[in-house]
Design a protein around this motif. Structure first.
Motif: not given
Length: 410
Positions: A357-365, A374-380, A384-386
């Motif tokens: 979550g922290l990395t995805i939000r940082s990438l979004c920023n 890509t990380l969201i897909d990897d997480m799923l 793991l639930q987003t």
């Protein structure tokens, strides 16, 4: 031939060759060999349990009646213990009930094992009921019976009950051991009641025992927990004066305490001292320092320590990776955090939801939307639930990107 087969089974089990012993049992039972006795089968049950195969132990147990053999209290106890250590608690408890229904009386070891299991789950009323039942059943309690119950009580913070047991133990004429006193020192130390912890370490001396490294580690940990580093250091000095070398546990306790109190220079000095003594620095000790450096935002130093771990052949665990990812994510180094997540996955480790979550939000920023997706897909894919906040961060980033594209074309 009869006694030879039984002796061979027992000998193979004692040597740890359970597979050969099982083969011998199979041949013997097929041939109706009267050689196989209760002791041989019990040795096999114990051997199977020790190797972690409770199912095979049960098969041996069930074969016994077909050989004209009745499992005794030792056989039952071996299998009950095997079920517990293999994580089949309900099977173990059911077997105890079966033992009683067959009229087989529990022995000292049966009681001690069951008391330990009830203590492990914090069911002290049941543990105490069995403990109190022992004399009535003609089973003399021993120091293990007492230490098992004291350990469980201390672990769950029931310190007064544990201390009372020490007195009952003495009244029963059973001499406490170093283990008994260490359990109480550790229990009171973890509760922050250092005057009580010191009282029991003094009682240990009065009983004719010298404090061990375990005693000192418990005292040092207690003082550190109470944020009394001065007294922790005094206990360390006393430990050395008595000719006891600090262990890696001792050093790790002190390093952790110094790091938590923001005395990183002293923590790193202690770490260097630990290495100098030749003690193996394990992943837990490294983790303490990495955590403290990441919390202070000293990511260069944390990374150096992480690299030192690899050089020393210490494999980083999930906790250390997650700490570094958190540190990089917090400082906005999204690519560094993402690289660590990729590295974790290659090493067969799964980052936790917070790291993703922290990395995805940082990438979004940072506007790195394809990497975030890509990380969201990897997480799923990792199961793991987003969270809602991750999805919102991606939506907001897409909105900003669209807005910025619209603004560039009047």
């Amino acid at each position: 031939m009869a006694s030879t087969t039984a002796a061979a089974v027992r000998r193979l089990c004692a040597a740890g060759d359970v597979r050969s012993a099982l083969a011998l049992l199979a041949r013997g039972s097929k041939a109706g060999d009267a050689a196989l006795d209760v002791a041989a089968c019990t040795a096999l049950v114990h051997g199977c349990c020790r190797s972690g195969d409770a199912a095979e132990a049960r098969r041996v147990f069930d074969v016994m009646p077909r050989l004209g053999l009745a499992p005794n209290e030792v056989t039952f106890t071996a299998l009950i213990h095997g079920y517990f250590i293999c994580g089949h608690r309900e099977d173990g408890l059911a077997l105890f009930e079966e033992m009683l229904s067959r009229g087989v009386e529990p022995n000292l070891y049966t009681y001690n094992i069951l008391i330990g299991e009830w203590c492990r789950t914090g069911e002290f009323e049941r543990a105490r009921r069995l403990f109190d039942e022992m004399p009535a059943k003609g089973v003399a309690r021993n120091v293990v019976s007492y230490n098992t119950l004291i350990a469980g009580l201390c672990r769950h913070g029931k310190l007064k009950d544990a201390a009372q047991l020490l007195e009952i133990m003495r009244a029963e004429g059973i001499r406490p051991t170093v283990v008994t006193f260490n359990l109480l020192v550790d229990g009171y130390g973890k509760a922050g009641k250092m005057s009580n912890a010191l009282h029991f370490s003094n009682q240990m001396r009065a009983a004719g025992y010298q404090p061990t490294a375990v005693t000192y580690n418990a005292l040092i940990a207690g003082f550190c927990r109470a944020r009394d580093i001065a007294r922790a250091n005094k206990a360390l000095s006393d430990m050395k004066e008595r000719g006891l070398a600090p262990t890696k546990v001792t050093y790790t306790i002190l390093i952790d305490a110094l790091a938590r109190d923001n005395h990183m220079d002293r923590a790193l000095e202690m770490f260097a001292q630990m290495e100098k003594t030749g003690l193996e620095v394990d992943v837990h000790t490294y983790g303490v320092l990495v955590h403290a450096l990441c919390a202070e935002g000293k990511m260069k130093d944390a990374r150096k320590l992480f690299q030192l771990m690899a050089e020393k052949g210490v494999r980083a665990n999930n906790v250390i990776y997650d700490m570094l990812i958190y540190g990089y994510g917090r400082e906005g180094s999204s690519y560094k955090a993402m690289k660590l997540i990729t590295e974790m996955r290659k090493n067969g480790l799964v980052p936790n939801s917070a790291s993703y979550g922290l990395t995805i939000r940082s990438l979004c920023n940072d506007g790195k939307l394809s990497e975030a997706e890509t990380l969201i897909d990897d997480m799923l894919h990792a199961g793991l639930q987003t969270s809602e906040s991750i999805c919102q961060a991606l939506l907001d980033a897409k909105a900003r990107q669209t807005s910025s594209t619209d603004d560039s074309f009047p």
